[in-house]
Design a protein around this motif. Structure first.
Motif, PDB file in Angstrom:
ATOM      1  N   LEU A 173      -2.995  -6.326 -13.583  1.00  0.00           N
ATOM      2  CA  LEU A 173      -2.640  -7.622 -13.013  1.00  0.00           C
ATOM      3  C   LEU A 173      -1.209  -7.966 -13.415  1.00  0.00           C
ATOM      4  O   LEU A 173      -0.878  -7.961 -14.599  1.00  0.00           O
ATOM      5  CB  LEU A 173      -3.581  -8.719 -13.536  1.00  0.00           C
ATOM      6  N   LEU A 174      -0.377  -8.246 -12.430  1.00  0.00           N
ATOM      7  CA  LEU A 174       1.015  -8.604 -12.697  1.00  0.00           C
ATOM      8  C   LEU A 174       1.215 -10.094 -12.473  1.00  0.00           C
ATOM      9  O   LEU A 174       0.878 -10.622 -11.406  1.00  0.00           O
ATOM     10  CB  LEU A 174       1.954  -7.818 -11.775  1.00  0.00           C
ATOM     11  N   THR A 175       1.777 -10.763 -13.478  1.00  0.00           N
ATOM     12  CA  THR A 175       2.060 -12.191 -13.303  1.00  0.00           C
ATOM     13  C   THR A 175       3.314 -12.418 -12.475  1.00  0.00           C
ATOM     14  O   THR A 175       3.458 -13.462 -11.837  1.00  0.00           O
ATOM     15  CB  THR A 175       2.228 -12.895 -14.662  1.00  0.00           C
ATOM     16  N   ALA A 191       5.999  -0.312 -17.171  1.00  0.00           N
ATOM     17  CA  ALA A 191       5.023   0.725 -17.518  1.00  0.00           C
ATOM     18  C   ALA A 191       3.860   0.791 -16.536  1.00  0.00           C
ATOM     19  O   ALA A 191       2.971   1.638 -16.692  1.00  0.00           O
ATOM     20  CB  ALA A 191       4.491   0.486 -18.928  1.00  0.00           C
ATOM     21  N   ALA A 192       3.868  -0.063 -15.528  1.00  0.00           N
ATOM     22  CA  ALA A 192       2.693  -0.176 -14.652  1.00  0.00           C
ATOM     23  C   ALA A 192       2.387   1.126 -13.919  1.00  0.00           C
ATOM     24  O   ALA A 192       1.222   1.523 -13.801  1.00  0.00           O
ATOM     25  CB  ALA A 192       2.886  -1.311 -13.660  1.00  0.00           C
ATOM     26  N   GLY A 193       3.412   1.806 -13.409  1.00  0.00           N
ATOM     27  CA  GLY A 193       3.168   3.027 -12.650  1.00  0.00           C
ATOM     28  C   GLY A 193       2.441   4.081 -13.464  1.00  0.00           C
ATOM     29  O   GLY A 193       1.460   4.685 -12.993  1.00  0.00           O
ATOM     30  N   GLU A 194       2.899   4.319 -14.687  1.00  0.00           N
ATOM     31  CA  GLU A 194       2.241   5.300 -15.552  1.00  0.00           C
ATOM     32  C   GLU A 194       0.830   4.880 -15.918  1.00  0.00           C
ATOM     33  O   GLU A 194      -0.094   5.702 -15.966  1.00  0.00           O
ATOM     34  CB  GLU A 194       3.053   5.508 -16.825  1.00  0.00           C
ATOM     35  N   VAL A 195       0.648   3.602 -16.180  1.00  0.00           N
ATOM     36  CA  VAL A 195      -0.680   3.104 -16.545  1.00  0.00           C
ATOM     37  C   VAL A 195      -1.645   3.250 -15.368  1.00  0.00           C
ATOM     38  O   VAL A 195      -2.799   3.677 -15.533  1.00  0.00           O
ATOM     39  CB  VAL A 195      -0.599   1.642 -17.018  1.00  0.00           C
ATOM     40  N   LEU A 196      -1.186   2.936 -14.184  1.00  0.00           N
ATOM     41  CA  LEU A 196      -2.031   3.086 -12.994  1.00  0.00           C
ATOM     42  C   LEU A 196      -2.438   4.543 -12.790  1.00  0.00           C
ATOM     43  O   LEU A 196      -3.605   4.845 -12.508  1.00  0.00           O
ATOM     44  CB  LEU A 196      -1.291   2.570 -11.764  1.00  0.00           C
ATOM     45  N   LEU A 241      -3.734  -2.009  -8.501  1.00  0.00           N
ATOM     46  CA  LEU A 241      -2.665  -2.939  -8.842  1.00  0.00           C
ATOM     47  C   LEU A 241      -2.815  -4.214  -8.030  1.00  0.00           C
ATOM     48  O   LEU A 241      -2.957  -4.164  -6.801  1.00  0.00           O
ATOM     49  CB  LEU A 241      -1.307  -2.306  -8.552  1.00  0.00           C
ATOM     50  N   ALA A 242      -2.769  -5.356  -8.701  1.00  0.00           N
ATOM     51  CA  ALA A 242      -2.890  -6.651  -8.040  1.00  0.00           C
ATOM     52  C   ALA A 242      -1.724  -7.546  -8.419  1.00  0.00           C
ATOM     53  O   ALA A 242      -1.322  -7.605  -9.586  1.00  0.00           O
ATOM     54  CB  ALA A 242      -4.213  -7.337  -8.408  1.00  0.00           C
ATOM     55  N   ALA A 243      -1.177  -8.229  -7.427  1.00  0.00           N
ATOM     56  CA  ALA A 243      -0.085  -9.173  -7.638  1.00  0.00           C
ATOM     57  C   ALA A 243      -0.111 -10.171  -6.494  1.00  0.00           C
ATOM     58  O   ALA A 243      -0.725  -9.921  -5.436  1.00  0.00           O
ATOM     59  CB  ALA A 243       1.262  -8.464  -7.687  1.00  0.00           C
ATOM     60  N   HIS A 244       0.567 -11.298  -6.680  1.00  0.00           N
ATOM     61  CA  HIS A 244       0.645 -12.259  -5.587  1.00  0.00           C
ATOM     62  C   HIS A 244       1.492 -11.689  -4.460  1.00  0.00           C
ATOM     63  O   HIS A 244       2.460 -10.953  -4.703  1.00  0.00           O
ATOM     64  CB  HIS A 244       1.231 -13.587  -6.070  1.00  0.00           C
ATOM     65  N   ASP A 273      -2.285  -2.657  -4.541  1.00  0.00           N
ATOM     66  CA  ASP A 273      -3.500  -2.394  -3.762  1.00  0.00           C
ATOM     67  C   ASP A 273      -4.100  -3.695  -3.254  1.00  0.00           C
ATOM     68  O   ASP A 273      -4.761  -3.712  -2.222  1.00  0.00           O
ATOM     69  CB  ASP A 273      -4.532  -1.678  -4.645  1.00  0.00           C
ATOM     70  N   VAL A 274      -3.865  -4.762  -4.012  1.00  0.00           N
ATOM     71  CA  VAL A 274      -4.404  -6.079  -3.662  1.00  0.00           C
ATOM     72  C   VAL A 274      -3.264  -7.079  -3.687  1.00  0.00           C
ATOM     73  O   VAL A 274      -2.614  -7.255  -4.715  1.00  0.00           O
ATOM     74  CB  VAL A 274      -5.506  -6.520  -4.644  1.00  0.00           C
ATOM     75  N   LEU A 275      -3.017  -7.723  -2.549  1.00  0.00           N
ATOM     76  CA  LEU A 275      -2.036  -8.795  -2.460  1.00  0.00           C
ATOM     77  C   LEU A 275      -2.786 -10.118  -2.470  1.00  0.00           C
ATOM     78  O   LEU A 275      -3.557 -10.416  -1.546  1.00  0.00           O
ATOM     79  CB  LEU A 275      -1.199  -8.661  -1.187  1.00  0.00           C
ATOM     80  N   LEU A 276      -2.568 -10.885  -3.503  1.00  0.00           N
ATOM     81  CA  LEU A 276      -3.338 -12.101  -3.728  1.00  0.00           C
ATOM     82  C   LEU A 276      -2.688 -13.316  -3.089  1.00  0.00           C
ATOM     83  O   LEU A 276      -1.464 -13.390  -2.963  1.00  0.00           O
ATOM     84  CB  LEU A 276      -3.480 -12.338  -5.229  1.00  0.00           C
TER      85      LEU A 276
END
Length: 211
Positions: free
Chosen positions: A50-52, A61-66, A73-76, A105-108
């Protein structure tokens, strides 16, 4: 529900939202030190990153963690352009390497919910520090990113920032019923009630920004 925090790159908070009943978790803002985050997530089913918001110190680091966890991956949705164009991450202003492009993957949208094991996470759109700021609420917890800190707020002089908009977002948080534990993107944990009482920014209103 368990919250575990880790300081990454010496100044950015990353959080693990853990559902102890199911061993599922979400990772909030893996900004740096991907291998450390991956090690800490070992043994859990990671449902989401989840990205704020899309600034480099929260996403690098999100790409490596994913890739390592298989999480989504979810973000607004307002953060999408910043995520797919790394130059918008403001890394260049701080002499840091631009992060890799990210496609959620999810656009909030405001009020959308996600499931993390048996937990329900609600997205609250709170722009002002950047265009795509989103707080996440789960039970009595708010992950506030760089909108609300202990006694302070995020800066608004970076691209996409707006002080009047940030004040509106603070009012949105202030009006939430009850109290919450607040886990910010930088600095110590606080509570919403403490910030209502003592954070001067939460008691400022830019009336000209309202219709």
């Amino acid at each position: 529900m368990k919250i575990q925090s880790v300081l990454l790159g010496s100044f950015t908070n990353c959080y693990f939202l853990i559902d102890e009943q199911t061993n599922h978790m979400a990772i909030v803002d893996p900004g740096f030190e991907a291998q450390k985050v991956i090690r800490m997530a070992k043994g859990f089913e990671v449902d989401y990153v989840l990205l704020t918001h899309a600034h480099f110190d929260h996403i690098s680091a999100a790409g490596e963690v994913l890739a390592a966890t298989g999480a989504k991956l979810a973000a607004h949705k307002a953060a999408l352009e910043e995520l797919i164009h790394p130059s918008a991450s403001v890394s260049g202003l701080f002499g840091s390497r631009a992060p890799d492009p990210l496609t959620p993957d999810v656009l909030l949208e405001d009020g959308d919910t996600l499931s993390v094991g048996s937990l329900t996470v609600k997205a609250l759109y709170t722009p002002g520090h950047s265009r795509g700021d989103c707080c996440y609420i789960c039970g009595d917890v708010i992950f506030s990113g760089d909108i609300l800190f202990q006694g302070d707020v995020g800066r608004t002089d970076l691209p996409g920032g707006s002080y009047p908009t940030l004040l509106q977002s603070l009012q949105k948080l202030k009006k939430l019923p009850g109290d919450y534990r607040v886990f910010p993107g930088h600095g110590p944990e606080t509570t919403l009630e403490a910030e209502r009482r003592h954070n001067s920014y939460m008691n400022q209103v830019d009336y000209d920004s309202f219709d």
